[in-house]
Design a protein around this motif. Structure first.
Motif, PDB file in Angstrom:
ATOM      1  N   ILE A 189       0.547  -1.253  -0.503  1.00 56.71           N
ATOM      2  CA  ILE A 189      -0.067  -0.139   0.146  1.00 56.71           C
ATOM      3  C   ILE A 189       0.807   1.344   0.028  1.00 56.71           C
ATOM      4  CG2 ILE A 189      -1.726   1.267   1.049  1.00 56.71           C
ATOM      5  CD1 ILE A 189      -2.810  -1.229   0.462  1.00 56.71           C
ATOM      6  N   ASP A 190       0.638   2.012  -1.091  1.00 55.12           N
ATOM      7  CA  ASP A 190       1.729   3.305  -0.848  1.00 55.12           C
ATOM      8  C   ASP A 190       2.653   3.727  -0.577  1.00 55.12           C
ATOM      9  OD1 ASP A 190      -1.176   3.711  -0.949  1.00 55.12           O
ATOM     10  OD2 ASP A 190      -2.098   4.840  -0.079  1.00 55.12           O
ATOM     11  N   MET A 191       3.540   2.588  -0.932  1.00 55.86           N
ATOM     12  CA  MET A 191       4.865   3.416  -0.364  1.00 55.86           C
ATOM     13  C   MET A 191       5.212   4.158  -1.487  1.00 55.86           C
ATOM     14  SD  MET A 191       5.382   1.383   2.741  1.00 55.86           S
ATOM     15  CE  MET A 191       7.753   0.856   2.293  1.00 55.86           C
ATOM     16  N   ASP A 197       5.649  10.657  -1.749  1.00 54.75           N
ATOM     17  CA  ASP A 197       5.242  11.462  -1.482  1.00 54.75           C
ATOM     18  C   ASP A 197       4.915  11.268   0.097  1.00 54.75           C
ATOM     19  OD1 ASP A 197       4.417  13.442  -2.697  1.00 54.75           O
ATOM     20  OD2 ASP A 197       3.138  12.865  -3.458  1.00 54.75           O
ATOM     21  N   PHE A 198       4.812  10.002   0.365  1.00 52.69           N
ATOM     22  CA  PHE A 198       4.595   9.833   1.762  1.00 52.69           C
ATOM     23  C   PHE A 198       6.232   8.815   2.750  1.00 52.69           C
ATOM     24  CE2 PHE A 198       0.400   8.337   0.256  1.00 52.69           C
ATOM     25  CZ  PHE A 198      -0.225   9.089   0.539  1.00 52.69           C
ATOM     26  N   LEU A 199       7.027   8.654   2.024  1.00 53.64           N
ATOM     27  CA  LEU A 199       7.883   8.730   2.068  1.00 53.64           C
ATOM     28  C   LEU A 199       9.428   9.310   2.626  1.00 53.64           C
ATOM     29  CD1 LEU A 199       7.973   5.557   1.293  1.00 53.64           C
ATOM     30  CD2 LEU A 199       7.406   5.540   3.064  1.00 53.64           C
ATOM     31  N   GLY A 211       7.763  15.741   1.007  1.00 49.84           N
ATOM     32  CA  GLY A 211       6.693  14.809   0.813  1.00 49.84           C
ATOM     33  C   GLY A 211       5.489  15.536   1.296  1.00 49.84           C
ATOM     34  N   PHE A 212       4.726  15.118   0.889  1.00 46.08           N
ATOM     35  CA  PHE A 212       2.853  15.228   1.590  1.00 46.08           C
ATOM     36  C   PHE A 212       3.362  14.914   2.716  1.00 46.08           C
ATOM     37  CE2 PHE A 212      -1.284  13.967   2.330  1.00 46.08           C
ATOM     38  CZ  PHE A 212      -1.967  15.100   2.138  1.00 46.08           C
ATOM     39  N   GLY A 213       3.787  13.755   3.197  1.00 44.64           N
ATOM     40  CA  GLY A 213       3.904  13.184   4.370  1.00 44.64           C
ATOM     41  C   GLY A 213       4.246  13.892   5.438  1.00 44.64           C
ATOM     42  N   ILE A 246       5.503  17.165   4.775  1.00 38.06           N
ATOM     43  CA  ILE A 246       4.570  18.701   4.862  1.00 38.06           C
ATOM     44  C   ILE A 246       3.473  19.112   6.176  1.00 38.06           C
ATOM     45  CG2 ILE A 246       3.565  20.270   3.966  1.00 38.06           C
ATOM     46  CD1 ILE A 246       5.001  19.595   0.852  1.00 38.06           C
ATOM     47  N   GLN A 247       2.625  17.382   5.947  1.00 41.37           N
ATOM     48  CA  GLN A 247       1.314  16.943   6.877  1.00 41.37           C
ATOM     49  C   GLN A 247       2.254  17.435   8.469  1.00 41.37           C
ATOM     50  OE1 GLN A 247      -0.594  13.095   6.009  1.00 41.37           O
ATOM     51  NE2 GLN A 247      -2.080  14.469   5.815  1.00 41.37           N
ATOM     52  N   GLY A 248       3.240  17.089   8.166  1.00 40.41           N
ATOM     53  CA  GLY A 248       3.754  16.974   9.697  1.00 40.41           C
ATOM     54  C   GLY A 248       4.121  15.813   9.953  1.00 40.41           C
ATOM     55  N   GLY A 266      -8.914   7.132  -2.606  1.00 42.18           N
ATOM     56  CA  GLY A 266      -9.483   7.533  -1.025  1.00 42.18           C
ATOM     57  C   GLY A 266      -8.324   6.550  -0.768  1.00 42.18           C
ATOM     58  N   LYS A 267      -8.470   6.602   0.765  1.00 39.70           N
ATOM     59  CA  LYS A 267      -7.733   5.757   1.842  1.00 39.70           C
ATOM     60  C   LYS A 267      -7.437   4.487   1.992  1.00 39.70           C
ATOM     61  CE  LYS A 267      -7.223  10.137   4.162  1.00 39.70           C
ATOM     62  NZ  LYS A 267      -5.889  10.240   2.723  1.00 39.70           N
ATOM     63  N   GLY A 268      -9.155   3.965   1.598  1.00 42.32           N
ATOM     64  CA  GLY A 268      -9.140   1.929   1.371  1.00 42.32           C
ATOM     65  C   GLY A 268      -8.943   2.055  -0.504  1.00 42.32           C
ATOM     66  N   VAL A 276       1.807   1.437   4.291  1.00 39.22           N
ATOM     67  CA  VAL A 276       1.970   2.622   5.079  1.00 39.22           C
ATOM     68  C   VAL A 276       0.879   3.549   4.581  1.00 39.22           C
ATOM     69  CG1 VAL A 276       4.762   3.068   5.368  1.00 39.22           C
ATOM     70  CG2 VAL A 276       3.806   4.804   3.074  1.00 39.22           C
ATOM     71  N   THR A 277       0.323   4.369   5.043  1.00 37.08           N
ATOM     72  CA  THR A 277       0.484   3.958   6.956  1.00 37.08           C
ATOM     73  C   THR A 277       0.000   3.472   7.234  1.00 37.08           C
ATOM     74  OG1 THR A 277      -1.062   6.143   7.656  1.00 37.08           O
ATOM     75  CG2 THR A 277       1.413   6.364   6.438  1.00 37.08           C
ATOM     76  N   THR A 278       0.205   2.608   8.140  1.00 35.79           N
ATOM     77  CA  THR A 278      -0.513   1.753   9.453  1.00 35.79           C
ATOM     78  C   THR A 278      -1.794   1.875   9.949  1.00 35.79           C
ATOM     79  OG1 THR A 278       1.372   1.114   9.913  1.00 35.79           O
ATOM     80  CG2 THR A 278      -0.402  -0.350  10.559  1.00 35.79           C
ATOM     81  N   GLU A 279      -1.753   3.385  10.213  1.00 38.81           N
ATOM     82  CA  GLU A 279      -3.054   4.059  11.096  1.00 38.81           C
ATOM     83  C   GLU A 279      -4.216   4.191   9.950  1.00 38.81           C
ATOM     84  OE1 GLU A 279      -0.157   5.471  11.531  1.00 38.81           O
ATOM     85  OE2 GLU A 279       0.141   7.202  11.360  1.00 38.81           O
ATOM     86  N   CYS A 280      -4.138   4.715   9.201  1.00 41.12           N
ATOM     87  CA  CYS A 280      -4.369   5.363   7.455  1.00 41.12           C
ATOM     88  C   CYS A 280      -4.732   3.926   6.489  1.00 41.12           C
ATOM     89  CB  CYS A 280      -3.933   6.831   6.820  1.00 41.12           C
ATOM     90  SG  CYS A 280      -4.407   7.192   5.552  1.00 41.12           S
ATOM     91  N   GLY A 292       3.566   4.362  10.710  1.00 43.06           N
ATOM     92  CA  GLY A 292       2.936   5.044  10.063  1.00 43.06           C
ATOM     93  C   GLY A 292       3.197   5.912  10.932  1.00 43.06           C
ATOM     94  N   TYR A 293       3.131   7.975  10.965  1.00 43.86           N
ATOM     95  CA  TYR A 293       3.291   8.790  10.804  1.00 43.86           C
ATOM     96  C   TYR A 293       3.224   8.713  12.647  1.00 43.86           C
ATOM     97  CZ  TYR A 293       3.679  10.099   6.542  1.00 43.86           C
ATOM     98  OH  TYR A 293       3.486   9.816   5.342  1.00 43.86           O
ATOM     99  N   ASN A 294       2.837   8.213  13.602  1.00 43.93           N
ATOM    100  CA  ASN A 294       2.779   8.341  14.759  1.00 43.93           C
ATOM    101  C   ASN A 294       3.028   6.680  15.701  1.00 43.93           C
ATOM    102  OD1 ASN A 294       2.116   8.943  17.753  1.00 43.93           O
ATOM    103  ND2 ASN A 294       0.992  10.658  17.111  1.00 43.93           N
TER     104      ASN A 294
END
Ligand code: TIU
Length: 231
Positions: free
Chosen positions: A26-28, A31-33, A37-39, A41-43, A141-143, A167-171, A196-198
């Motif tokens: 999923i989504d490796m 932008d997330f890694l 990237g987006f991740g 920038i999102q904090g 989407g997320k799913g 990534v991410t586990t929580e999302c 994930g991010y936290n």
């Protein structure tokens, strides 16, 4: 090959028929890694998600060698943003704890427009680049099942069992895991190959919720037992 493999897992052993099992990564995406990237920038804290790249690479290699079907997903939007709900952009921009949010989805960052298809940052990191014959599903989407052809492609490959990483586990990972469970797929997430991010707060509970109550949604396993049986 019609053999069934079994690995130690929670809440109990996970068995999967080799010929009917796919790895779903999923989504490796950069932008997330990666930095800028987006991740980030999102904090998001990148250390844990970056640490998941190498275990995911080992998992991907082992699944390729074992002849499992391989599916990848990417989260992102059409260049005209017509598939991006305004709520997704607005909530991200408005999050009060994230006042550093100067850029939102669709804006131009250092790796191109954030989460926009065709941009450098939207693509999968070099270490996990899909090879010919592997399926790549683009999703807004997320799913990964919502508004995509994922289920049809899984059916076309005769898939009944899914091994999940990414990534991410929580999302996006747990959203997709839950969607897959509702569609009758027997799922197992691989602990080291998701992050994930936290993670101090979210990772353990996200994975625990999947297998809680005798496998409410499915199974969770560690990487080594899977690498062992795939040899
Ligand atoms: N792939 C994925 O999880 N997308 C996200 O937006 N993740 C967040 O944690 N935000």
């Amino acid at each position: 090959v019609s053999d069934t493999l079994t690995i130690e897992a929670r809440p109990y052993a996970y068995s999967f028929p080799r010929a009917h099992t796919a790895l779903l990564v999923i989504d490796m995406q950069r932008d997330f890694l990666l930095e800028d990237g987006f991740g980030e920038i999102q904090g998001g804290n990148l250390s844990a998600v970056q640490a998941s790249i190498e275990p995911t690479r080992k998992l991907l290699e082992a699944c390729r060698t074992a002849g499992l079907a391989i599916f990848h997903t990417r989260e992102g939007h059409l260049p005209d943003m017509s598939d991006c709900p305004s709520s997704k952009v607005i909530r991200q921009a408005a999050a009060p704890e994230n006042t550093q949010h100067t850029l939102v989805i669709g804006d131009r960052g250092k790796m191109g427009r954030l989460l926009v298809r065709g941009e450098y940052g939207h693509d999968i990191v070099d270490e996990l680049k899909p090879v010919p014959g592997e399926v790549v599903i683009d999703k807004a989407g997320k799913g990964a099942f919502w508004n995509t052809v994922l289920m049809h492609k899984l059916k076309a490959h005769g898939i009944t069992h899914l091994i999940l990483a990414g990534v991410t586990t929580e999302c996006c990972v747990t959203t997709t895991f839950r969607e897959a469970n509702d569609r009758g797929f027997e799922c197992c997430a691989i602990t080291e190959a998701t992050a994930g991010y936290n993670d101090a707060v979210f990772k353990g509970v996200s994975l625990d919720m999947l297998h809680w109550s005798k496998g409410l949604f499915g199974f969770v396993a560690t990487l080594q037992p899977l690498l062992d049986v795939l040899q």
